[in-house]
Design a protein around this motif. Sequence first.
Motif, short mmCIF file in Angstrom:
data_model
loop_
_atom_site.label_atom_id
_atom_site.label_comp_id
_atom_site.label_asym_id
_atom_site.label_seq_id
_atom_site.Cartn_x
_atom_site.Cartn_y
_atom_site.Cartn_z
N GLY A 127 0.78 -1.23 0.00
CA GLY A 127 0.00 0.00 0.00
C GLY A 127 0.81 1.27 0.00
O GLY A 127 0.35 2.27 0.56
N GLY A 128 1.99 1.28 -0.59
CA GLY A 128 2.73 2.52 -0.72
C GLY A 128 4.16 2.42 -0.24
O GLY A 128 4.56 1.46 0.45
N LEU A 129 4.94 3.42 -0.60
CA LEU A 129 6.36 3.43 -0.23
C LEU A 129 6.54 3.58 1.27
O LEU A 129 7.44 2.96 1.85
N ASP A 130 5.67 4.35 1.92
CA ASP A 130 5.81 4.55 3.36
C ASP A 130 5.62 3.25 4.12
O ASP A 130 6.40 2.93 5.03
N ASN A 131 4.61 2.48 3.78
CA ASN A 131 4.37 1.20 4.47
C ASN A 131 5.49 0.21 4.21
O ASN A 131 5.82 -0.61 5.07
N TYR A 132 6.09 0.29 3.02
CA TYR A 132 7.21 -0.61 2.72
C TYR A 132 8.42 -0.27 3.58
O TYR A 132 9.09 -1.16 4.10
N LEU A 133 8.71 1.02 3.73
CA LEU A 133 9.90 1.42 4.48
C LEU A 133 9.72 1.28 5.98
O LEU A 133 10.68 1.00 6.71
N LEU A 134 8.50 1.46 6.48
CA LEU A 134 8.26 1.46 7.93
C LEU A 134 7.95 0.08 8.48
O LEU A 134 7.60 -0.03 9.65
#
Length: 342
Positions: A127-134
Amino acid sequence: MPPRIPNLRSPVSIQSPPSTLLLTACRAFSTTTPLAGKSSKLKLTKLLAKAPPYPYPIKPTFKQSWFGLYAAKHIQFGNNIPEEKYIITRRRWLPNIKHKKLWSFGLGEWVKCKLATNVLRTIDKVGGLDNYLLSEKPARLKELGPWGWELRHRLQCSKAIQRRYQEERVAMGLITREEMWIQNDQMGISRGAHEVERDYKKQPRKAATRVREFAERWKRSARVKKVLFGEPWRARAYVKKMTKSEWKMKLAAETKRRERAEAVMARQKAANKWRKEMIKEEKRRMEEIKMQRLTRLATKRAELAGEEDIGVESGDLKADQPLDQDQSSGTVPQDGNKPTQL
């Protein structure tokens, strides 16, 4: 003629070093050497200086994977072995890397990154770059690499993510909402809306002023056929399923498109049929005109042939009759009676 650069290895130059003014004048007439590029290790050191220590070992090979989301993808080596001639040649396999711009809600900007295709698929899935990184999974943290680790740290320090963490602390009961407001003011991440949240709750909420999440905003934008400004470039994958109204709209649009295509095809078919009929009618008319001409020509030829036959028959009868005296002498009586023989 430009001044010559003194030879520093000569004993004269060693005894008397050149002045700074002379070196400056000589440098103006000399060709400048190209600047050496930054080494990968120096870039990596500067990158990791901005973030906490990276908890995993960094492989010294395939250094371009240090500055992108490669998901532990590595260069591979092997041999080319043909079937006809057994001549072995060395080769290598590089991972499938793409250059993309991904939208980060926490940073509020487009992030240019080099990433593998399986990482791009995972970003769409979570669901997005933020969820992948966090993500807190050890395997995910290990595959981030130094560049992803620094981007994760920068994302965690953003105001939007800090506010999310504060909301999670309130939901877990670690702090109260009043304490969260005080801490947000101290950290400088307050939005300015939580101070009047109590009064805002008392006010009746309307559909126009209700806060909408991303999925709902995307559905509304799809319904009005308008793309939201600042949304991620792969935003459609963030919504799991299409709504019933969207399916109806899609089906209606497809039905109209098919009906228009069928109407165009029917008009073309009718035009082609009419054109073929006109061509057949023209051919039939030309055949009739040709047959009429041939009939008239044959009739004329038959009439001419009959007249010639009649003339030949009358000539034969006159040749069989005996000639009279007047006819032999070439004189013809004036009264029209048959001449008498003397």
